[in-house]
Design a protein around this motif. Structure first.
Motif, PDB file in Angstrom:
ATOM      1  N   GLN A   1       0.826  -1.200   0.000  1.00 34.05           N
ATOM      2  CA  GLN A   1       0.000   0.000   0.000  1.00 34.05           C
ATOM      3  C   GLN A   1       0.863   1.255   0.000  1.00 34.05           C
ATOM      4  O   GLN A   1       1.881   1.325   0.687  1.00 34.05           O
ATOM      5  CB  GLN A   1      -0.919   0.001   1.228  1.00 34.05           C
ATOM      6  CG  GLN A   1      -2.128   0.904   1.097  1.00 34.05           C
ATOM      7  CD  GLN A   1      -3.073   0.465  -0.011  1.00 34.05           C
ATOM      8  OE1 GLN A   1      -3.245  -0.721  -0.250  1.00 34.05           O
ATOM      9  NE2 GLN A   1      -3.668   1.424  -0.688  1.00 34.05           N
TER      10      GLN A   1
ATOM     11  N   ASN B   1       0.660   5.624   0.051  1.00 34.39           N
ATOM     12  CA  ASN B   1      -0.121   6.850   0.198  1.00 34.39           C
ATOM     13  C   ASN B   1       0.122   7.824  -0.953  1.00 34.39           C
ATOM     14  O   ASN B   1      -0.540   8.855  -1.042  1.00 34.39           O
ATOM     15  CB  ASN B   1       0.214   7.530   1.530  1.00 34.39           C
ATOM     16  CG  ASN B   1      -0.239   6.718   2.726  1.00 34.39           C
ATOM     17  OD1 ASN B   1      -1.254   6.024   2.667  1.00 34.39           O
ATOM     18  ND2 ASN B   1       0.515   6.797   3.818  1.00 34.39           N
ATOM     19  N   ASN B   2       1.093   7.491  -1.817  1.00 30.83           N
ATOM     20  CA  ASN B   2       1.413   8.376  -2.936  1.00 30.83           C
ATOM     21  C   ASN B   2       0.527   8.133  -4.154  1.00 30.83           C
ATOM     22  O   ASN B   2       0.579   8.893  -5.116  1.00 30.83           O
ATOM     23  CB  ASN B   2       2.882   8.195  -3.340  1.00 30.83           C
ATOM     24  CG  ASN B   2       3.836   8.606  -2.235  1.00 30.83           C
ATOM     25  OD1 ASN B   2       3.567   9.552  -1.498  1.00 30.83           O
ATOM     26  ND2 ASN B   2       4.950   7.894  -2.107  1.00 30.83           N
ATOM     27  N   ILE B   3      -0.264   7.056  -4.123  1.00 31.01           N
ATOM     28  CA  ILE B   3      -1.127   6.711  -5.247  1.00 31.01           C
ATOM     29  C   ILE B   3      -2.568   7.022  -4.868  1.00 31.01           C
ATOM     30  O   ILE B   3      -3.119   6.427  -3.936  1.00 31.01           O
ATOM     31  CB  ILE B   3      -0.996   5.220  -5.623  1.00 31.01           C
ATOM     32  CG1 ILE B   3       0.458   4.879  -5.950  1.00 31.01           C
ATOM     33  CG2 ILE B   3      -1.897   4.893  -6.796  1.00 31.01           C
ATOM     34  CD1 ILE B   3       0.999   5.577  -7.166  1.00 31.01           C
ATOM     35  N   ASN B   4      -3.174   7.948  -5.584  1.00 26.35           N
ATOM     36  CA  ASN B   4      -4.545   8.359  -5.300  1.00 26.35           C
ATOM     37  C   ASN B   4      -5.521   7.409  -5.994  1.00 26.35           C
ATOM     38  O   ASN B   4      -5.523   7.317  -7.227  1.00 26.35           O
ATOM     39  CB  ASN B   4      -4.765   9.791  -5.793  1.00 26.35           C
ATOM     40  CG  ASN B   4      -6.103  10.361  -5.353  1.00 26.35           C
ATOM     41  OD1 ASN B   4      -7.029   9.622  -5.015  1.00 26.35           O
ATOM     42  ND2 ASN B   4      -6.211  11.685  -5.360  1.00 26.35           N
ATOM     43  N   PRO B   5      -6.367   6.711  -5.232  1.00 21.47           N
ATOM     44  CA  PRO B   5      -7.317   5.765  -5.850  1.00 21.47           C
ATOM     45  C   PRO B   5      -8.293   6.415  -6.826  1.00 21.47           C
ATOM     46  O   PRO B   5      -8.862   5.728  -7.677  1.00 21.47           O
ATOM     47  CB  PRO B   5      -8.059   5.181  -4.642  1.00 21.47           C
ATOM     48  CG  PRO B   5      -7.156   5.412  -3.477  1.00 21.47           C
ATOM     49  CD  PRO B   5      -6.439   6.699  -3.768  1.00 21.47           C
ATOM     50  N   SER B   6      -8.491   7.719  -6.711  1.00 19.11           N
ATOM     51  CA  SER B   6      -9.390   8.395  -7.648  1.00 19.11           C
ATOM     52  C   SER B   6      -8.719   8.641  -8.997  1.00 19.11           C
ATOM     53  O   SER B   6      -9.396   8.925  -9.987  1.00 19.11           O
ATOM     54  CB  SER B   6      -9.875   9.724  -7.060  1.00 19.11           C
ATOM     55  OG  SER B   6      -8.796  10.632  -6.892  1.00 19.11           O
ATOM     56  N   ASP B   7      -7.398   8.524  -9.041  1.00 22.70           N
ATOM     57  CA  ASP B   7      -6.655   8.757 -10.282  1.00 22.70           C
ATOM     58  C   ASP B   7      -6.167   7.469 -10.937  1.00 22.70           C
ATOM     59  O   ASP B   7      -5.841   7.474 -12.127  1.00 22.70           O
ATOM     60  CB  ASP B   7      -5.437   9.651 -10.014  1.00 22.70           C
ATOM     61  CG  ASP B   7      -5.825  11.045  -9.557  1.00 22.70           C
ATOM     62  OD1 ASP B   7      -6.898  11.522  -9.970  1.00 22.70           O
ATOM     63  OD2 ASP B   7      -5.062  11.651  -8.777  1.00 22.70           O
ATOM     64  N   TYR B   8      -6.094   6.394 -10.169  1.00 22.90           N
ATOM     65  CA  TYR B   8      -5.524   5.148 -10.673  1.00 22.90           C
ATOM     66  C   TYR B   8      -6.414   3.958 -10.328  1.00 22.90           C
ATOM     67  O   TYR B   8      -7.065   3.939  -9.278  1.00 22.90           O
ATOM     68  CB  TYR B   8      -4.146   4.884 -10.047  1.00 22.90           C
ATOM     69  CG  TYR B   8      -3.070   5.870 -10.424  1.00 22.90           C
ATOM     70  CD1 TYR B   8      -2.201   5.613 -11.481  1.00 22.90           C
ATOM     71  CD2 TYR B   8      -2.911   7.056  -9.712  1.00 22.90           C
ATOM     72  CE1 TYR B   8      -1.203   6.518 -11.820  1.00 22.90           C
ATOM     73  CE2 TYR B   8      -1.920   7.965 -10.047  1.00 22.90           C
ATOM     74  CZ  TYR B   8      -1.072   7.689 -11.099  1.00 22.90           C
ATOM     75  OH  TYR B   8      -0.090   8.585 -11.437  1.00 22.90           O
TER      76      TYR B   8
END
Length: 207
Positions: free
Chosen positions: A29, A31-38
């Motif tokens: 996991q 925190n640098n990956i936004n679930p709304s973008d990817y």
């Protein structure tokens, strides 16, 4: 970590209704990956999809581009070709049931008409993609897959199709003018023909 673009941007089919689909494959996991973008998947889950011959695996195999690789490798390319897709009939029936559920919702209430028409468009698209992957020589993952099935393409009026598409774009991206009552009525009138089309394709077997 591996990051890929996939979908319409890789097909060169960008228009006002398009978005840019991005896939992030991660081992833990972040925190640098936004679930709304990817769309975020683990390496293990991607490998499972490949082994299952899942439509999403085929979509990525045929229509994705590597954007970033922390290790310098191309993970999806290294996986090779996904296994054969064998769940076409069941998946088509699943999307027919989603279509049927949206039709029932339209009959029961007028409060969610645009959303229900959006769901019908989604069901048509995914039904067609699964059908093309299972039955035809060339799978079609585009938004207009139902128009690209050769002699098996959907045969509703162009105006009806465009209203359903507009409902989908309006519901998911908030782009476009609100549908009028007349437009909603025109789209609803296409339902019997869509129903017959979907049921006929479910019964067609590869020769």
């Amino acid at each position: 970590m591996h990051i890929y673009a996939f979908g319409s941007v890789c097909r060169g089919e960008i228009d006002l209704g398009s978005d840019i689909d991005m896939l992030a494959i991660i081992s833990e996991q972040s925190n640098n990956i936004n679930p709304s973008d990817y769309s975020i998947y683990s390496y293990e889950r991607i490998k499972e999809l490949w082994e299952q011959g899942n439509p999403f695996a085929w979509h990525l195999h045929l229509e994705s581009k590597l954007v970033f690789s922390k290790e310098g490798s191309n993970y999806l390319q290294d996986l090779g070709c996904p296994n054969k897709y064998t769940n076409g009939d069941a998946d088509c029936k699943k999307f027919y049931e989603i279509f049927h559920s949206a039709c029932n919702s339209l009959q029961e209430s007028s409060l969610s008409q645009v959303f229900d028409l959006s769901t019908i468009f989604l069901a048509i698209r995914n039904f067609s993609t699964c059908y093309s992957l299972a039955k035809l020589e060339y799978p079609d993952f585009s938004r207009h897959s139902s128009l690209n099935l050769d002699e098996f393409s959907i045969s509703i009026q162009d105006q009806q199709y465009r209203i359903l598409e507009a409902a989908r774009i309006l519901s998911t991206r908030g782009v476009g003018p609100n549908l009028t009552d007349v437009q909603i009525s025109i789209a609803i009138n296409s339902i019997p023909e869509i129903d017959l089309w979907m049921k006929s394709l479910i019964n067609i077997k590869r020769s």
